[in-house]
Write an enzyme that holds these catalytic residues in place. Sequence first.
Site, PDB file in Angstrom:
ATOM      1  N   GLY A 115       5.106   0.187   0.227  1.00  0.00           N
ATOM      2  CA  GLY A 115       3.482  -1.100   1.615  1.00  0.00           C
ATOM      3  C   GLY A 115       2.487  -1.619   0.787  1.00  0.00           C
ATOM      4  N   CYS A 116       1.974  -2.730   1.333  1.00  0.00           N
ATOM      5  CA  CYS A 116       0.507  -3.398   0.747  1.00  0.00           C
ATOM      6  C   CYS A 116      -0.273  -2.351   0.092  1.00  0.00           C
ATOM      7  CB  CYS A 116       0.581  -4.035   1.411  1.00  0.00           C
ATOM      8  SG  CYS A 116       0.195  -3.486   3.452  1.00  0.00           S
ATOM      9  N   TRP A 117      -0.337  -0.921   1.222  1.00  0.00           N
ATOM     10  CA  TRP A 117      -1.599  -0.567   1.005  1.00  0.00           C
ATOM     11  C   TRP A 117      -1.530   1.003  -0.078  1.00  0.00           C
ATOM     12  CZ3 TRP A 117      -6.538  -1.837   3.057  1.00  0.00           C
ATOM     13  CH2 TRP A 117      -6.245  -2.083   4.415  1.00  0.00           C
TER      14      TRP A 117
END
Length: 313
Positions: A115-117
């Site tokens: 995921g990006c976060w």
Amino acid sequence: MVAKIFIDGEAGTTGLQIRERLAGRRDIELLTISPDKRKDTDERKRLLNAADVAILCLPDEAAKESVRLIENDTTRVIDASTAYRVAEGWTYGFAEMDKSQSHAIATAKRVANPGCWPQGAIATLRPLVEGGLIPADFPVTVHGISGYSGGGRTMIEDYESKGEDANEYLPYGLTLKHKHLPELQAYAKLGRAPLFTPAVGNFAQGMIVSVPLQLGHLARVPTSAQLHAAIADHHVAIADSFVEVAPLGDPAPINPEAYNNTNRMRLHVYANDQTAQAVLIAAYDNLGKGASGAAVQNLNLMLGVAADTSLAA
């Protein structure tokens, strides 16, 4: 040999960006599904089983269905959903997480794109936990702001239709059950789930992830130099890394859009040794290193080509 690649979900934000990055490459053949057959199970099954690597850019349940449709033992998978990020038998696709992670990705049959976060928090926290500078059960808070493209097509259309009237700063995930928490905790090697407070800003893409640390309650308080050295040493030891570490206390402004359309991530350490406080910051593109760029980097590793092939660094 030319590798056959099928992007299942190529019409979505992540799929389109991956396809754009792969366009023109001579070492791969992109298998394409007709727009009118994107929901045709039989056609998707045919292409999934014809591919050397299938890249899934789908919601979780649809991604699980695609995996079930693969009946051979040769199609390798990169899944961009959250379905398999902490699942047994799947390799986490953050190559800079550890010195051995690139090799693990290169030899894997099933890779869960991160995921990006979580990537920014993992990149800063994992070296500190592994180095014993903060304990695994340390109470961690993670803040951040991302461009509205992180919310997918619906949010993109909503923000762009409102223009200057769109919300400048929109906190979300306020149930404190964000879907990225399991992978963040697992791969940062944290013993408890962090408090995660993400927000969306009125800009299209790019992101900043911030990890503030109250270190004064530790029996042995690490210095700013020790924090920076642990993170810098971790990342300098990783070959073909897209992650760089800024000088300690770098005074240059941090811009969430600075690395847009690249696969770069830049880490920062700021600290006050007198107050035993620190903040770790990561800046990168939520659509690049945070999604499509990471997927292409993982594909390159799996195909045995240079990690930066078709990626702007």
